[in-house]
Write a protein that holds these residues in place. Structure first.
Motif, mmCIF file in Angstrom:
data_model
loop_
_atom_site.group_PDB
_atom_site.id
_atom_site.type_symbol
_atom_site.label_atom_id
_atom_site.label_comp_id
_atom_site.label_asym_id
_atom_site.label_seq_id
_atom_site.Cartn_x
_atom_site.Cartn_y
_atom_site.Cartn_z
ATOM 1 N N PRO A 1 19.792 -43.244 3.073
ATOM 2 C CA PRO A 1 19.223 -43.022 1.875
ATOM 3 C C PRO A 1 20.210 -43.719 0.690
ATOM 4 O O PRO A 1 21.450 -43.783 1.095
ATOM 5 C CB PRO A 1 18.978 -41.556 1.609
ATOM 6 C CG PRO A 1 19.797 -41.067 2.819
ATOM 7 C CD PRO A 1 20.036 -42.374 3.800
ATOM 8 N N MET A 2 19.742 -44.014 -0.263
ATOM 9 C CA MET A 2 20.321 -44.568 -1.300
ATOM 10 C C MET A 2 21.002 -43.523 -2.318
ATOM 11 O O MET A 2 20.270 -42.454 -2.481
ATOM 12 C CB MET A 2 19.673 -45.571 -2.355
ATOM 13 C CG MET A 2 19.247 -46.903 -1.706
ATOM 14 S SD MET A 2 18.299 -47.822 -2.692
ATOM 15 C CE MET A 2 18.836 -47.587 -4.266
ATOM 16 N N VAL A 3 22.470 -43.482 -2.573
ATOM 17 C CA VAL A 3 22.853 -42.406 -3.530
ATOM 18 C C VAL A 3 22.771 -42.953 -5.010
ATOM 19 O O VAL A 3 23.569 -43.931 -5.094
ATOM 20 C CB VAL A 3 24.344 -42.093 -3.061
ATOM 21 C CG1 VAL A 3 24.890 -41.190 -3.899
ATOM 22 C CG2 VAL A 3 24.467 -41.734 -1.539
ATOM 23 N N VAL A 4 22.211 -42.294 -5.888
ATOM 24 C CA VAL A 4 21.640 -42.593 -7.175
ATOM 25 C C VAL A 4 22.604 -41.473 -7.923
ATOM 26 O O VAL A 4 22.145 -40.348 -7.983
ATOM 27 C CB VAL A 4 20.416 -42.449 -7.418
ATOM 28 C CG1 VAL A 4 20.173 -42.842 -9.055
ATOM 29 C CG2 VAL A 4 19.549 -43.591 -6.584
ATOM 30 N N GLU A 5 23.488 -41.843 -8.794
ATOM 31 C CA GLU A 5 24.119 -41.020 -9.713
ATOM 32 C C GLU A 5 23.724 -41.004 -10.972
ATOM 33 O O GLU A 5 23.704 -41.928 -11.403
ATOM 34 C CB GLU A 5 25.566 -41.157 -9.529
ATOM 35 C CG GLU A 5 26.411 -40.714 -8.261
ATOM 36 C CD GLU A 5 27.811 -41.028 -8.494
ATOM 37 O OE1 GLU A 5 28.192 -41.022 -9.704
ATOM 38 O OE2 GLU A 5 28.448 -41.305 -7.438
ATOM 39 N N SER A 6 23.352 -40.000 -11.546
ATOM 40 C CA SER A 6 22.699 -39.866 -12.751
ATOM 41 C C SER A 6 23.951 -39.656 -13.686
ATOM 42 O O SER A 6 24.945 -39.066 -13.590
ATOM 43 C CB SER A 6 21.735 -38.832 -13.201
ATOM 44 O OG SER A 6 22.354 -37.596 -12.919
ATOM 45 N N PRO A 7 23.591 -40.311 -15.137
ATOM 46 C CA PRO A 7 24.927 -40.278 -16.126
ATOM 47 C C PRO A 7 25.287 -38.728 -16.555
ATOM 48 O O PRO A 7 26.377 -38.293 -16.714
ATOM 49 C CB PRO A 7 24.388 -40.847 -17.394
ATOM 50 C CG PRO A 7 22.883 -41.081 -17.021
ATOM 51 C CD PRO A 7 22.493 -41.023 -15.669
ATOM 52 N N THR A 8 24.341 -38.028 -16.423
ATOM 53 C CA THR A 8 24.694 -36.371 -16.586
ATOM 54 C C THR A 8 24.446 -35.784 -15.326
ATOM 55 O O THR A 8 23.369 -34.986 -15.070
ATOM 56 C CB THR A 8 23.647 -35.843 -17.881
ATOM 57 O OG1 THR A 8 22.150 -35.933 -17.447
ATOM 58 C CG2 THR A 8 23.879 -36.573 -19.145
ATOM 59 N N SER A 9 25.416 -35.883 -14.451
ATOM 60 C CA SER A 9 25.339 -35.170 -13.127
ATOM 61 C C SER A 9 25.519 -33.883 -13.133
ATOM 62 O O SER A 9 25.330 -32.985 -12.313
ATOM 63 C CB SER A 9 26.662 -35.688 -12.170
ATOM 64 O OG SER A 9 27.931 -35.669 -12.946
ATOM 65 N N THR A 10 26.221 -33.319 -14.569
ATOM 66 C CA THR A 10 26.243 -31.770 -14.559
ATOM 67 C C THR A 10 25.343 -31.139 -15.571
ATOM 68 O O THR A 10 25.636 -30.667 -16.630
ATOM 69 C CB THR A 10 27.559 -31.492 -14.825
ATOM 70 O OG1 THR A 10 27.918 -32.164 -16.341
ATOM 71 C CG2 THR A 10 28.850 -32.166 -14.215
ATOM 72 N N LYS A 11 24.152 -31.185 -14.961
ATOM 73 C CA LYS A 11 23.171 -30.446 -15.794
ATOM 74 C C LYS A 11 22.969 -29.269 -15.579
ATOM 75 O O LYS A 11 23.427 -28.636 -14.381
ATOM 76 C CB LYS A 11 21.613 -31.069 -15.218
ATOM 77 C CG LYS A 11 21.521 -32.455 -15.579
ATOM 78 C CD LYS A 11 19.985 -32.912 -15.176
ATOM 79 C CE LYS A 11 19.624 -34.385 -15.596
ATOM 80 N NZ LYS A 11 18.368 -34.743 -14.970
ATOM 81 N N VAL A 12 22.868 -28.306 -16.737
ATOM 82 C CA VAL A 12 22.642 -26.873 -16.460
ATOM 83 C C VAL A 12 21.358 -26.445 -16.613
ATOM 84 O O VAL A 12 20.263 -26.956 -17.546
ATOM 85 C CB VAL A 12 23.472 -26.230 -17.660
ATOM 86 C CG1 VAL A 12 23.271 -24.957 -17.832
ATOM 87 C CG2 VAL A 12 24.729 -26.717 -17.729
ATOM 88 N N GLN A 13 20.922 -25.821 -15.521
ATOM 89 C CA GLN A 13 19.485 -25.437 -15.436
ATOM 90 C C GLN A 13 19.324 -24.184 -16.334
ATOM 91 O O GLN A 13 19.852 -23.433 -15.954
ATOM 92 C CB GLN A 13 18.767 -25.131 -14.077
ATOM 93 C CG GLN A 13 18.858 -26.402 -13.372
ATOM 94 C CD GLN A 13 18.389 -26.287 -11.883
ATOM 95 O OE1 GLN A 13 18.193 -25.131 -11.440
ATOM 96 N NE2 GLN A 13 18.264 -27.293 -11.356
ATOM 97 N N GLU A 14 18.268 -24.214 -17.547
ATOM 98 C CA GLU A 14 17.670 -23.032 -18.043
ATOM 99 C C GLU A 14 16.867 -22.207 -17.371
ATOM 100 O O GLU A 14 15.876 -22.730 -16.747
ATOM 101 C CB GLU A 14 17.473 -23.367 -19.316
ATOM 102 C CG GLU A 14 18.652 -24.024 -20.222
ATOM 103 C CD GLU A 14 18.114 -24.388 -21.767
ATOM 104 O OE1 GLU A 14 17.296 -23.779 -22.149
ATOM 105 O OE2 GLU A 14 18.722 -25.321 -22.220
ATOM 106 N N LYS A 15 16.964 -20.925 -17.363
ATOM 107 C CA LYS A 15 16.064 -19.850 -16.956
ATOM 108 C C LYS A 15 14.941 -19.786 -18.130
ATOM 109 O O LYS A 15 15.392 -19.413 -19.080
ATOM 110 C CB LYS A 15 16.512 -18.649 -16.561
ATOM 111 C CG LYS A 15 17.323 -18.929 -14.910
ATOM 112 C CD LYS A 15 17.705 -17.387 -14.665
ATOM 113 C CE LYS A 15 18.273 -17.514 -13.199
ATOM 114 N NZ LYS A 15 18.582 -16.272 -12.800
#
Length: 85
Positions: A47-61
């Motif tokens: 599988p290809m590893v794709v790194e997004s520019p904002t890898s530290t996303k904060v999920q909101e509840k």
């Protein structure tokens, strides 16, 4: 007549056994060939590893308003009481 029938049935079994032996060999060869072809056509990829520019996303509840469930039924102008079946 009974003995003739026994001999005839024994000869038939021997004939079909010899006849089907060749067929079994052909079938085994065909299965082996198709199995090898299937193994050769199956190629596994990593599988290809794709790194997004904002890898530290904060999920909101997300809060969703819900109705409170109660076993109490509101009466007409009276206080609440338990539902009796």
């Amino acid at each position: 007549m009974k003995r003739v029938g026994e001999i005839k049935s024994r000869r038939e079994r021997a004939f079909f056994k010899n006849r089907m032996a060749v067929s079994r060999e052909k079938q085994r060869a065909h299965r082996k060939k198709s199995l090898e072809a299937a193994k050769a056509s199956t190629v596994l990829h990593e599988p290809m590893v794709v790194e997004s520019p904002t890898s530290t996303k904060v999920q909101e509840k997300i809060k969703i308003p819900t109705k409170s469930r109660s076993a109490l039924i509101q009466g007409e102008g009276r206080s609440m009481g338990m539902d009796i079946d």
